[in-house]
Design an enzyme around this catalytic site. Structure first.
Site, PDB file in Angstrom:
ATOM      1  N   HIS A 204     -53.815 104.884  28.602  1.00 22.57           N
ATOM      2  CA  HIS A 204     -54.410 103.767  29.333  1.00 22.57           C
ATOM      3  C   HIS A 204     -53.394 102.681  29.666  1.00 22.57           C
ATOM      4  CE1 HIS A 204     -54.760 102.226  25.115  1.00 22.57           C
ATOM      5  NE2 HIS A 204     -54.441 101.088  25.708  1.00 22.57           N
ATOM      6  N   ASP A 234     -56.065 110.123  25.804  1.00 21.23           N
ATOM      7  CA  ASP A 234     -55.396 108.825  25.916  1.00 21.23           C
ATOM      8  C   ASP A 234     -53.937 108.948  25.500  1.00 21.23           C
ATOM      9  OD1 ASP A 234     -54.853 106.193  26.323  1.00 21.23           O
ATOM     10  OD2 ASP A 234     -56.239 105.408  24.812  1.00 21.23           O
ATOM     11  N   GLY A 318     -51.999  94.037  21.984  1.00 21.17           N
ATOM     12  CA  GLY A 318     -50.576  93.966  21.693  1.00 21.17           C
ATOM     13  C   GLY A 318     -50.132  95.104  20.808  1.00 21.17           C
ATOM     14  N   SER A 335     -55.181 103.841  20.417  1.00 20.89           N
ATOM     15  CA  SER A 335     -55.976 103.895  21.646  1.00 20.89           C
ATOM     16  C   SER A 335     -56.761 102.600  21.838  1.00 20.89           C
ATOM     17  CB  SER A 335     -56.934 105.088  21.594  1.00 20.89           C
ATOM     18  OG  SER A 335     -57.808 105.087  22.711  1.00 20.89           O
TER      19      SER A 335
END
Length: 471
Positions: A204, A234, A318, A335
């Site tokens: 992502h 992902d 972050g 993820s």
């Protein structure tokens, strides 16, 4: 002459006693220093519960309902009948007899997946409670909650509905910072297809063609995304700008955890439920927790992702893409999830074993999973394409992944092993304790010599004393 013999006897005895003490300490240290992590190997993919997994496979999904690591560290297997429980106990594991089999639990998750999708929900199988747990965050409306609850009731009483705080979101940003477009993600693990070097991170973070930099000013280029899969999976691959591994090459397999320290990654594995795991990220640093479920499904706003690792490890924006690991084994990349590291929450990870297999890559320093004999893998460019190993970009907080931390995990010197080390390695499992055992053996020999000297001296004294009375 008599004094010389006494001195020799005294020296031998002291050396023997000292040798026994030193040898015992050497054996104790060697045994305490043994690590459960497997040695590096080409395409090493291991599983902590190999024996348990084989047992579960043999019993079948109609008679079992998952396995996990208990509080005492022993494996626990959920079974549906007493005969299976007896077989589990004979194999050395704990057994828990439950009502619903793995087949029924899987059927329940399939029914949930086929229902109309509700963003902000997630579900997984709770092996210990023998239930399917459905989580719904604060964005799920009352109407959607009611509709999903009706689906759960239709499945049966083993589907548990739970409201959770926060929202299920992908966690952009991460361990060793990667800046691209409007995103900030993190390097996960360094991987290679046998020809080039890549970063394995979250899918992502950015699609194919995204260029990544190691600083906010975007002055230093790290690389470009050449393969990505999200949603559904992902994971993605960022090809290092010059196609080369970090220098020195030995640092490519290190995950930095802050304060100049690092953990050397020696292989990849699928975790066990109940296992303690660690995650590194630039926002919240090194964090730990436990695996609560496997094959979890999360309905992010961007789409649904399946096959994830569910954990109690906290994460915040972050930390996305950062590495999940334990005992020197790569387990996953961050993820998403909910909550934060103040109140706690649920965090999900993309398993690295499936990602590397799909991409045709392996951890840095190992053979590519999908490469041929020459190390060549498929061309990068799609979810099944290889990627180059990724050196971590410069970590602003010192908690990057795959960086060059100087510390406990810094690479060893270039010199080869000495002859003692080579002989010890040749002894296999006994190699670690062989030097200590050798010292103990030598000390016992010295004790025997000391005893022989004492006995010989006694006989000599006996003859000298009684010879004076001989006629």
């Amino acid at each position: 002459m008599r004094h010389a013999r006494r001195n020799l006897q005294r020296i031998a005895r002291l050396a023997a006693v000292g040798g026994l003490v030193c040898g015992s300490l050497m054996v104790s240290d060697a045994m305490a220093g043994e690590t459960p992590a497997p040695p590096p190997g080409a395409g090493a993919t291991t599983r902590a519960g190999d024996a348990t997994a084989s047992l579960v496979e043999r019993l079948g999904s109609a008679r079992t309902a998952g396995n996990w690591t208990g509080a005492d560290g022993r494996p626990v297997v959920a079974v549906t009948d007493t005969e299976a429980a007896a077989e589990v106990r004979r194999a050395g594991a704990n057994a828990k007899v439950v009502r619903h089999s793995m087949d029924r639990l899987r059927s329940a998750t399939e029914t949930l997946r086929e229902a109309p999708r509700v963003s902000g929900t997630a579900w997984s199988m709770d092996y210990a409670s023998n239930e399917v747990v459905v989580h719904a965050d604060t964005t799920v409306s009352a109407a959607d909650w009611t509709r999903l609850s009706s689906v759960a009731e239709g499945i049966g009483g083993f589907v548990r509905m739970e409201r959770t705080e926060g929202t299920f979101t992908t966690r952009l940003n991460g361990a060793a910072p990667l800046f691209g477009g409007n995103s900030r993600c993190s390097a996960g693990f360094n991987v290679t297809d046998g020809r080039g070097s890549f970063i394995l991170t979250a899918g992502h973070c950015g699609g194919v063609g995204t260029t990544w930099f190691e600083d906010r000013g975007r002055d230093t280029t790290v690389g470009t995304t050449v393969a990505a899969s999200f949603p559904g999976d992902d994971f993605s691959l960022v090809k290092y700008a010059d196609g080369q591994a970090p220098e020195p090459a030995g640092d490519a397999g290190i995950v930095a955890i802050g304060d100049g320290r690092g953990v050397r990654i020696t292989g990849a594995a699928d975790p066990d439920v109940g296992q303690q795991v660690f995650r590194s990220g630039s926002t919240t640093g090194l964090r730990t927790g436990r695996v609560t479920a496997l094959n979890a499904t999360v309905n992010y706003p961007e789409g649904t992702v399946t096959g994830l690792i569910e954990t109690t490890v906290c994460a915040e924006p972050g930390d996305s893409g950062g590495p999940l690991f334990a005992q020197g084994l790569a387990l996953g990349v961050t993820s998403g999830g909910n909550g934060d590291c103040t109140t706690g929450g649920i965090t999900y990870f993309q398993p690295v074993t499936g990602a590397m297999s799909a991409l045709g890559v392996s951890l840095a320093g190992q053979a590519a999973a999908g490469g041929d004999a020459d190390g060549a893998g498929p061309e990068p460019g799609g979810p099944s394409a290889p990627a180059a190993q990724a050196p971590p970009p410069g970590a602003e907080t010192g908690t990057g992944a795959g960086g060059t931390p100087g510390g406990a995990a810094s690479p060893g010197g270039a010199g080869g092993p000495g002859i003692v080390t080579e002989l010890a390695e040749g002894l296999g499992p006994l190699g670690a304790v062989a030097p200590g055992l050798a010292v103990i053996g030598t000390s016992l020999v010295l004790l025997l010599i000391s005893r022989w000297i004492q006995s010989a001296q006694g006989r000599r004294n006996y003859r000298e004393f009684y010879s004076q009375t001989w006629a």
